[in-house]
Write an enzyme that holds these catalytic residues in place. Structure first.
Site, PDB file in Angstrom:
ATOM      1  N   ASN A 266       0.806  -1.219   0.000  1.00 16.67           N
ATOM      2  CA  ASN A 266       0.000   0.000   0.000  1.00 16.67           C
ATOM      3  C   ASN A 266       0.842   1.274   0.000  1.00 16.67           C
ATOM      4  O   ASN A 266       0.357   2.329  -0.371  1.00 16.67           O
ATOM      5  CB  ASN A 266      -0.977   0.003   1.173  1.00 16.67           C
ATOM      6  CG  ASN A 266      -0.282  -0.017   2.516  1.00 16.67           C
ATOM      7  OD1 ASN A 266       0.756  -0.657   2.692  1.00 16.67           O
ATOM      8  ND2 ASN A 266      -0.845   0.669   3.480  1.00 16.67           N
ATOM      9  N   HIS A 267       2.117   1.204   0.369  1.00 12.85           N
ATOM     10  CA  HIS A 267       2.956   2.397   0.320  1.00 12.85           C
ATOM     11  C   HIS A 267       3.659   2.563  -1.026  1.00 12.85           C
ATOM     12  O   HIS A 267       4.370   3.551  -1.220  1.00 12.85           O
ATOM     13  CB  HIS A 267       3.974   2.398   1.465  1.00 12.85           C
ATOM     14  CG  HIS A 267       3.343   2.824   2.751  1.00 12.85           C
ATOM     15  ND1 HIS A 267       3.340   4.128   3.177  1.00 12.85           N
ATOM     16  CD2 HIS A 267       2.647   2.123   3.678  1.00 12.85           C
ATOM     17  CE1 HIS A 267       2.688   4.203   4.322  1.00 12.85           C
ATOM     18  NE2 HIS A 267       2.254   3.001   4.647  1.00 12.85           N
TER      19      HIS A 267
ATOM     20  N   HIS B  11       0.424  -8.256   0.105  1.00 13.14           N
ATOM     21  CA  HIS B  11       0.756  -7.325   1.175  1.00 13.14           C
ATOM     22  C   HIS B  11      -0.410  -7.209   2.158  1.00 13.14           C
ATOM     23  O   HIS B  11      -0.236  -7.272   3.360  1.00 13.14           O
ATOM     24  CB  HIS B  11       1.100  -5.949   0.615  1.00 13.14           C
ATOM     25  CG  HIS B  11       1.385  -4.948   1.676  1.00 13.14           C
ATOM     26  ND1 HIS B  11       2.566  -4.948   2.381  1.00 13.14           N
ATOM     27  CD2 HIS B  11       0.639  -3.932   2.174  1.00 13.14           C
ATOM     28  CE1 HIS B  11       2.538  -3.978   3.275  1.00 13.14           C
ATOM     29  NE2 HIS B  11       1.379  -3.339   3.160  1.00 13.14           N
TER      30      HIS B  11
ATOM     31  N   HIS C 192       0.941  -6.982   5.873  1.00 10.96           N
ATOM     32  CA  HIS C 192       0.474  -5.633   6.178  1.00 10.96           C
ATOM     33  C   HIS C 192       0.610  -5.217   7.636  1.00 10.96           C
ATOM     34  O   HIS C 192       0.554  -4.048   7.948  1.00 10.96           O
ATOM     35  CB  HIS C 192      -0.984  -5.492   5.734  1.00 10.96           C
ATOM     36  CG  HIS C 192      -1.437  -4.094   5.535  1.00 10.96           C
ATOM     37  ND1 HIS C 192      -2.725  -3.782   5.212  1.00 10.96           N
ATOM     38  CD2 HIS C 192      -0.788  -2.915   5.587  1.00 10.96           C
ATOM     39  CE1 HIS C 192      -2.861  -2.462   5.088  1.00 10.96           C
ATOM     40  NE2 HIS C 192      -1.696  -1.922   5.309  1.00 10.96           N
TER      41      HIS C 192
END
Length: 177
Positions: A29-30, A82, A176
């Site tokens: 997500n980053h 992730h 995550h």
């Protein structure tokens, strides 16, 4: 995310180049521009390398991130991602139909966004989230809005088992948390 973001990304990419059949990099997500603007990645690059080079490094790494897969199968049995499993896709075949390049997963590919952001929830957490949303857990098919992240979904054992069964998989591996 951290003090050595670019160096870490380049280090991992070097492993992929040196051992292409032994290293698989998955998008998290980053590895999304909006998150990098809100957190430290772009600011770190600008601080370390200046406006011209920092911006160029940010653009180049994001062009790579845009092409990274959001999940992978290990030995056709283990689902790796992730975040988690998507609510918007039942099968891995649906995931495989995602575009090879996704610049903005939130706007372009709900399935990818859900994979990047969804989290598992034990029974109590899932029921508490359903109660907070005034949703009957029995009507959710194992997914409820992810209040913790403010996006995507929390999924319970029912959803995980259904996804594994529908795809003849045995395990879910995620990173995550």
């Amino acid at each position: 995310r951290g003090k050595w973001s670019l160096e870490t990304a380049v280090y991992l990419m070097a492993f992929k180049v040196l051992c292409p059949n032994k290293v698989t990099l998955l998008r998290g997500n980053h590895e999304v521009r909006l998150l990098q603007l809100n957190y430290s990645y772009k600011a770190e690059l600008l601080r370390k390398y200046g406006e011209k080079h920092g911006t160029r490094f940010w653009e180049l790494t994001n062009r790579l991130f845009d092409k990274m897969p959001v999940c992978a199968l290990l030995d056709d049995a283990i689902y790796c991602a992730h975040g988690g499993i998507p609510k918007s896709a039942v099968t891995v075949d649906q995931i495989n139909r995602l575009p090879r390049e996704i610049r903005d997963p939130q706007a372009e590919a709900a399935i990818a966004w859900e994979i990047l952001w969804s989290d598992p929830a034990n029974r109590d957490d899932f029921n508490d989230t359903c109660a907070a949303r005034s949703v009957d857990p029995e009507t959710t098919n194992g997914f409820v809005f992810n209040l913790k992240r403010g996006t995507a979904f929390r999924f319970n054992q029912q959803a995980a088992s259904s996804f594994l069964s529908a795809n003849s998989l045995t395990h879910i591996v995620r990173a995550h948390e």
